[in-house]
Scaffold this motif. Structure first.
Motif, PDB file in Angstrom:
ATOM      1  N   LYS A 120      55.917 -27.081  -1.069  1.00 23.72           N
ATOM      2  CA  LYS A 120      57.051 -27.941  -0.763  1.00 23.72           C
ATOM      3  C   LYS A 120      58.123 -27.109  -0.048  1.00 23.72           C
ATOM      4  O   LYS A 120      59.072 -26.629  -0.659  1.00 23.72           O
ATOM      5  CB  LYS A 120      57.601 -28.553  -2.056  1.00 23.72           C
ATOM      6  N   ASP A 121      57.942 -26.952   1.244  1.00 21.94           N
ATOM      7  CA  ASP A 121      58.857 -26.139   2.029  1.00 21.94           C
ATOM      8  C   ASP A 121      59.470 -26.967   3.141  1.00 21.94           C
ATOM      9  O   ASP A 121      58.907 -27.974   3.586  1.00 21.94           O
ATOM     10  CB  ASP A 121      58.126 -24.937   2.630  1.00 21.94           C
ATOM     11  N   LEU A 122      60.636 -26.544   3.588  1.00 22.17           N
ATOM     12  CA  LEU A 122      61.328 -27.188   4.698  1.00 22.17           C
ATOM     13  C   LEU A 122      61.623 -26.155   5.764  1.00 22.17           C
ATOM     14  O   LEU A 122      61.622 -24.948   5.502  1.00 22.17           O
ATOM     15  CB  LEU A 122      62.637 -27.827   4.233  1.00 22.17           C
ATOM     16  N   ILE A 123      61.920 -26.630   6.972  1.00 19.55           N
ATOM     17  CA  ILE A 123      62.280 -25.738   8.067  1.00 19.55           C
ATOM     18  C   ILE A 123      63.486 -26.318   8.794  1.00 19.55           C
ATOM     19  O   ILE A 123      63.488 -27.495   9.178  1.00 19.55           O
ATOM     20  CB  ILE A 123      61.093 -25.502   9.024  1.00 19.55           C
ATOM     21  N   LYS A 124      64.546 -25.517   8.906  1.00 16.88           N
ATOM     22  CA  LYS A 124      65.784 -25.927   9.566  1.00 16.88           C
ATOM     23  C   LYS A 124      66.396 -24.712  10.260  1.00 16.88           C
ATOM     24  O   LYS A 124      65.941 -23.594  10.099  1.00 16.88           O
ATOM     25  CB  LYS A 124      66.801 -26.488   8.559  1.00 16.88           C
ATOM     26  N   ARG A 125      67.492 -24.969  10.969  1.00 23.15           N
ATOM     27  CA  ARG A 125      68.225 -23.881  11.616  1.00 23.15           C
ATOM     28  C   ARG A 125      69.447 -23.520  10.765  1.00 23.15           C
ATOM     29  O   ARG A 125      70.200 -24.397  10.333  1.00 23.15           O
ATOM     30  CB  ARG A 125      68.675 -24.288  13.020  1.00 23.15           C
ATOM     31  N   VAL A 126      69.642 -22.232  10.539  1.00 16.81           N
ATOM     32  CA  VAL A 126      70.837 -21.760   9.849  1.00 16.81           C
ATOM     33  C   VAL A 126      72.008 -21.849  10.827  1.00 16.81           C
ATOM     34  O   VAL A 126      71.968 -21.258  11.900  1.00 16.81           O
ATOM     35  CB  VAL A 126      70.669 -20.299   9.373  1.00 16.81           C
ATOM     36  N   VAL A 127      73.054 -22.595  10.452  1.00 21.59           N
ATOM     37  CA  VAL A 127      74.227 -22.668  11.323  1.00 21.59           C
ATOM     38  C   VAL A 127      75.429 -21.948  10.719  1.00 21.59           C
ATOM     39  O   VAL A 127      76.384 -21.633  11.440  1.00 21.59           O
ATOM     40  CB  VAL A 127      74.599 -24.129  11.672  1.00 21.59           C
ATOM     41  N   ALA A 128      75.389 -21.690   9.404  1.00 18.36           N
ATOM     42  CA  ALA A 128      76.510 -20.982   8.784  1.00 18.36           C
ATOM     43  C   ALA A 128      76.016 -20.199   7.580  1.00 18.36           C
ATOM     44  O   ALA A 128      75.100 -20.634   6.871  1.00 18.36           O
ATOM     45  CB  ALA A 128      77.604 -21.973   8.371  1.00 18.36           C
ATOM     46  N   VAL A 129      76.634 -19.042   7.353  1.00 14.52           N
ATOM     47  CA  VAL A 129      76.264 -18.156   6.247  1.00 14.52           C
ATOM     48  C   VAL A 129      77.476 -17.952   5.339  1.00 14.52           C
ATOM     49  O   VAL A 129      78.549 -18.522   5.574  1.00 14.52           O
ATOM     50  CB  VAL A 129      75.724 -16.811   6.785  1.00 14.52           C
ATOM     51  N   ALA A 130      77.310 -17.147   4.302  1.00 15.02           N
ATOM     52  CA  ALA A 130      78.363 -16.955   3.312  1.00 15.02           C
ATOM     53  C   ALA A 130      79.691 -16.555   3.956  1.00 15.02           C
ATOM     54  O   ALA A 130      79.752 -15.650   4.780  1.00 15.02           O
ATOM     55  CB  ALA A 130      77.936 -15.886   2.311  1.00 15.02           C
ATOM     56  N   GLY A 131      80.753 -17.259   3.569  1.00 12.48           N
ATOM     57  CA  GLY A 131      82.084 -16.982   4.096  1.00 12.48           C
ATOM     58  C   GLY A 131      82.462 -17.821   5.294  1.00 12.48           C
ATOM     59  O   GLY A 131      83.642 -17.917   5.656  1.00 12.48           O
TER      60      GLY A 131
END
Length: 242
Positions: A120-131
Motif C-alpha cells: 500500500k504505497d503512494l507516489i507524489k511530489r514533495v513540495v515542502a519540507v520541515a520548517g
C-alpha cells in the motif's frame, strides 16, 4: 611413468569426477540470483507501478519507476521537488481496490523483479519540507516560503491551486519530521490537501518514505529521468528549513 605424472593424472581424473552436470547446478544458480534480487529490492532499488493518474503528465498510469532505497538509509531526507514513494500515512488508500496478483506475480513482486501489488504505497511530489510554509490562494501559483513556484510539470489544463473544493485553499507550516506532498495532476490527486483531518493533518512522516523515484524504466518508449525542477532551487526558498 614417473610419480609426478601419475599424481597429475589422478588429480585431473578427480576433478572430472567431481564436476557436476549443469542441470544439477542450475537450481543453485537460480537460488543465488533470487537472493541477490531480494537484497537489491530490500536495500538498493525497487520497481513500483503507477496505479493512478494523479501524477500526470510526469507519470502515466501503468508506468514502472525505479526507486532509490539506499540514500535514505544513510540519513538523507527527501528534498523539495523530488518524486517519492511512501507508505500510506493514515488510510489514504482505504477506498482503493486491492489488487489480486497471480502466484507468479506474487513471487516476482516479493523478490523485486516486478512491482508488488500487495504493498500500500503512494507516489507524489514533495513540495515542502520541515520548517516550510506552503500556501494556495485562488488558482495559484503555489507558494513555498513566500516564493511563487513555476510548475511546468502541472497537468495541462490544471491550475496550480484549486478553488472549488474543500482543502484546495490552505496555508500550513510543515512540522519537523514531516513533508507536504502534492500530485502533478492537481485536480485529480487526493494528496496532503485532502487529508488535513487525519492524524498527521495531511503531512507525510519522513519515516514513511520508501525512497525517491529517479527514473521511468518501463515502457521503454517512456524511459526518462525524474530530476528536481529548477523552480525549487530559486534563491531564498530554502531559508526556512531547520
Amino acid at each position: 611413468m614417473s610419480d609426478v605424472a601419475t599424481a597429475e593424472r589422478a588429480e585431473a581424473g578427480g576433478r572430472a569426477r567431481r564436476q557436476r552436470p549443469f542441470w544439477k547446478e542450475l537450481p543453485l544458480l537460480i537460488g543465488i540470483a533470487l537472493v541477490i534480487a531480494l537484497l537489491i529490492k530490500t536495500f538498493l532499488v525497487q520497481a513500483f507501478s503507477i496505479p493512478s493518474d494523479s501524477m500526470q503528465n510526469t507519470l502515466q498510469r501503468g508506468d514502472r519507476v525505479l526507486v532509490d532505497k539506499l540514500t535514505p538509509r544513510f540519513g538523507s531526507k527527501p528534498e523539495r521537488g523530488e518524486v517519492v514513494v511512501f507508505r500510506d500515512p493514515d488510510d489514504w488508500l482505504k477506498d482503493e481496490p486491492t489488487a489480486k496478483p497471480n502466484p507468479v506475480q506474487k513471487v516476482l513482486g516479493f523478490i523485486g523483479l516486478m512491482p508488488s501489488a500487495a504493498e500500500k504505497d503512494l507516489i507524489k511530489r514533495v513540495v515542502a519540507v520541515a520548517g516550510d510554509t506552503v500556501e494556495c490562494k485562488g488558482t495559484g501559483p503555489l507558494k513555498v516560503n513566500g516564493k511563487e513556484l513555476d510548475e511546468p510539470y502541472v497537468f495541462q489544463g490544471n491550475t496550480p491551486c484549486t478553488v472549488d473544493d474543500q482543502g484546495g485553499q490552505f496555508r500550513v507550516t510543515v512540522p519537523e519530521g514531516k513533508l507536504w506532498v502534492m500530485g502533478d495532476h492537481r485536480q485529480n490527486s487526493a494528496d496532503s490537501r485532502y487529508h488535513q483531518q487525519d492524524k498527521n493533518h495531511g503531512f507525510v512522516p519522513v519515516g514513511n518514505v520508501v525512497g525517491r523515484a529517479f527514473v521511468v524504466a518501463w515502457p521503454l518508449g517512456r524511459w526518462n529521468t525524474l530530476p528536481v525542477p529548477d523552480t525549487f532551487g530559486q534563491p531564498g526558498i530554502k531559508g526556512a528549513r531547520p
